[in-house]
Design an enzyme around this catalytic site. Structure first.
Site, PDB file in Angstrom:
ATOM      1  N   ASP A  63       0.902  -1.189  -0.136  1.00  0.00           N
ATOM      2  CA  ASP A  63      -0.080  -0.298  -0.125  1.00  0.00           C
ATOM      3  C   ASP A  63       0.743   0.782  -0.203  1.00  0.00           C
ATOM      4  O   ASP A  63       1.441   1.563   0.880  1.00  0.00           O
ATOM      5  CB  ASP A  63      -0.960   0.215   1.306  1.00  0.00           C
ATOM      6  N   THR A  96      -3.348   6.126  -4.572  1.00  0.00           N
ATOM      7  CA  THR A  96      -1.859   6.692  -3.769  1.00  0.00           C
ATOM      8  C   THR A  96      -1.068   6.359  -5.043  1.00  0.00           C
ATOM      9  O   THR A  96      -0.155   7.677  -4.982  1.00  0.00           O
ATOM     10  CB  THR A  96      -1.872   5.829  -2.312  1.00  0.00           C
ATOM     11  N   THR A  97      -0.436   4.898  -4.701  1.00  0.00           N
ATOM     12  CA  THR A  97       0.719   4.698  -5.972  1.00  0.00           C
ATOM     13  C   THR A  97       0.597   5.214  -6.561  1.00  0.00           C
ATOM     14  O   THR A  97       1.632   6.615  -7.959  1.00  0.00           O
ATOM     15  CB  THR A  97       0.513   3.426  -5.648  1.00  0.00           C
TER      16      THR A  97
END
Ligand code: ADP
Ligand code: MG
Length: 539
Positions: A63, A96-97
């Protein structure tokens, strides 16, 4: 040089000034380093990172937000990129990545343009034009989804969870997430959906397999009854949720109580016993059969409660007691003297259950059916944590899809389509911004490339295959099947994501990239020597 000396003169001795192109190069490199550190985690076949913190605790995660939060990044521009991840996490709960990768690549592309002597102002202007256009285009690509379409919601949950070690349990967990959604989504007075986080609690228990996980309608509390003589199960009972204990009143006001004769001590102790009994009696007289409290329940109180057939559970988290109050339709009691009928809740069933080796209390068949609990099982605590992050991403993805009512195809379909459309748009722009818009289009391609790379596929071949499909109108929803290495229709394959993930990633990545590009000097103050020896304010 003289100016620089002047600059340093106004700053504390030891401060550092880095200027112009050099400053920018540093910043771009730092941002790219951050993006590089999470790039390999992107997508279903992304790798995990093992993070060990200063106390030796280990986290294994895929994550982006979690990894960056734990990395304790110091460089100021790098921290601005970490902020992109945070903004993405709080606004979209996932992606998010992607957002961080995009920000890093926008900066790398900008670096190439400045080498070709394009001024930052033109790059920034072009990036902003491109981002406006991209937002418009992605919204046009989005398709509608309704809260009733459970099959589609399951697919959204599944896509959000991919890669988080959840593959063998994805079907099961997505089903669970969609069921939880019913509990956590509420409608406000205007009929708009909002998320009530309090309605859901997740308890992780190691041991067992993930399929042994359960969803329970009601409140699950990670503690058993305080005394084995109390009933194990009760039906249709009145319940109290309390923020006070059942024990002798604090004697601090009676500090003057002096024991002068031996008998007096007994008297004192008998008085305390009376006090305790009076409290239990009060509870019994109200017809209450179960008490959940954040504080203590005295041994003597336990004895009387068991005698009256009352269940007591003590030293709970405030949030657990709040949930009991909400589910049973009562209110939290802060004083037994001020108690009225309104404080008392009711439950259809209260029981002690065994999960693994632990006893837990379950309050179910309540008035408020919305409060639910999950018992998550898994072989190790690291896996359980990663499952939890997967569930959290999936819950957000499903909720945002319902709130906005819009989803888009995954597997880089959006990024490829936007890249191609932006290149067309660039040709309509006359000024130097044209180059920046093209660079923006190039930057978007980092997503299909990373997805392909992480799956061991050839990034260039895959990007070309995708572009070929997108050349025709029918191919707009084609993304990368990372398992078979070919372009497929992502809507048909059920790889779908909430629109918000993409819009937010575009917004925050562009904003951060432009902000970093505007910087031409880095004025770093001298580090303040900390007499205690501790490091000054980390992240
Ligand atoms: P992020 O932090 O950006 O959410 P993830 O590691 O979760 O990063 O990867 C998300 C990317 O993986 C998205 O581009 C999404 O479309 C893609 N993806 C998810 N599932 C699949 C799948 N089954 N096939 C292809 N791509 C997928
Ligand atoms: Mg994700």
């Amino acid at each position: 040089m003289a100016e620089q000396a002047g600059q340093q003169y106004v700053m504390r001795e030891g401060g550092q000034v880095t200027r112009g192109r050099e400053a920018q190069t540093y910043n771009i490199m730092a941002a790219m380093a951050v993006a590089g550190s999470v790039a390999s985690t992107l997508g279903p076949r992304g790798m995990d990172k093992m993070l060990v913190d200063s106390t030796g605790d280990i986290i294994v995660s895929n994550d982006g937000a979690t990894i960056l939060r734990k990395m304790d990044i110091q460089h100021p521009a790098a921290r601005m990129i970490v902020e992109v991840a945070k903004a993405q996490d709080s606004e979209a709960g996932d992606g998010t990545t992607t957002a961080v990768l995009l920000a890093g690549e926008l900066l790398r592309q900008a670096g190439l343009l400045t080498e070709r002597s394009l001024h930052e102002a033109s790059i920034i202007k072009g990036y902003q034009m491109a981002s406006e256009k991209a937002l418009e285009l992605v919204k046009a690509m989005a398709v509608d989804v309704s809260a009733k379409d459970k099959a589609m919601l399951k697919k959204i949950a599944g896509t959000a969870m991919t890669g988080k070690d959840t593959d063998n349990a994805r079907e099961f967990l997505s089903d669970m997430v969609v069921k939880c959604m019913d509990a956590t989504m509420e409608k406000d007075a205007n009929g708009k959906y909002y998320v009530e986080k309090k309605n859901l609690v997740l308890e992780k228990k190691t041991g067992g397999r993930v399929e042994d996980s359960r969803i329970i309608e009601g409140v699950l509390i990670d503690k058993g009854r305080v005394n084995f003589q109390m009933p194990e199960e009760l039906k249709n009972v009145k319940v109290l949720a309390m923020d006070i204990g059942i024990e002798a009143k604090d004697t601090q006001f009676d500090a003057e109580f002096k024991i002068r004769q031996p008998g007096q001590f007994q008297q004192f102790s008998a008085m305390e016993d009376e006090q305790i009994k009076a409290q239990v009696d009060k509870i019994k007289d109200m017809g209450v059969k179960a008490v959940f409290t954040t504080k203590a329940i005295d041994d003597l109180a336990q004895h009387y409660m068991a005698k009256y057939g009352i269940i007591g559970v003590r030293r709970l988290k405030k949030s657990d007691v709040e949930r009991v109050a909400k589910a049973t339709g009562g209110s939290i009691v802060t004083s037994l003297d001020a108690i009225s009928k309104d404080f008392i809740g009711t439950a259809g069933l209260i029981e002690e259950i065994k999960v693994g080796d632990d006893e837990m209390m379950l309050v179910s068949k309540c008035k408020d059916q919305k409060v639910i609990s999950i018992i998550l099982r898994g072989t190790t605590s690291h896996i359980l944590d990663e499952y939890e992050r997967g569930i959290d991403d999936a819950l957000h993805a499903v909720q945002n899809s319902i709130i906005d009512g819009k989803i888009v195809p995954g597997g880089a379909a959006v990024e490829v389509e936007l890249g191609m459309k932006l290149r067309q748009y660039a040709t309509t722009i006359k000024g130097k911004e044209q180059l920046a818009i093209e660079a923006y289009a190039n930057a978007l391609e980092i997503v299909p490339k990373a997805l392909a790379n992480n799956a061991g596929l050839n990034a260039i071949d895959m990007t070309i295959a995708l572009k070929n499909k997108h050349d025709s109108k029918k191919g707009i929803n084609y993304g990368l099947n990372v398992y078979e290495g070919k372009a497929i229709n992502m809507l048909e394959a059920g790889v779908v994501e909430p629109l918000r993930i993409k819009t937010q990633a575009i917004k925050s990545a562009t904003e951060a990239a432009c902000m970093i590009l505007r910087i031409d000097d880095i004025l770093a103050a001298a580090e303040v020597k900390n007499p205690a020896g501790g490091a000054p304010g980390g992240m």
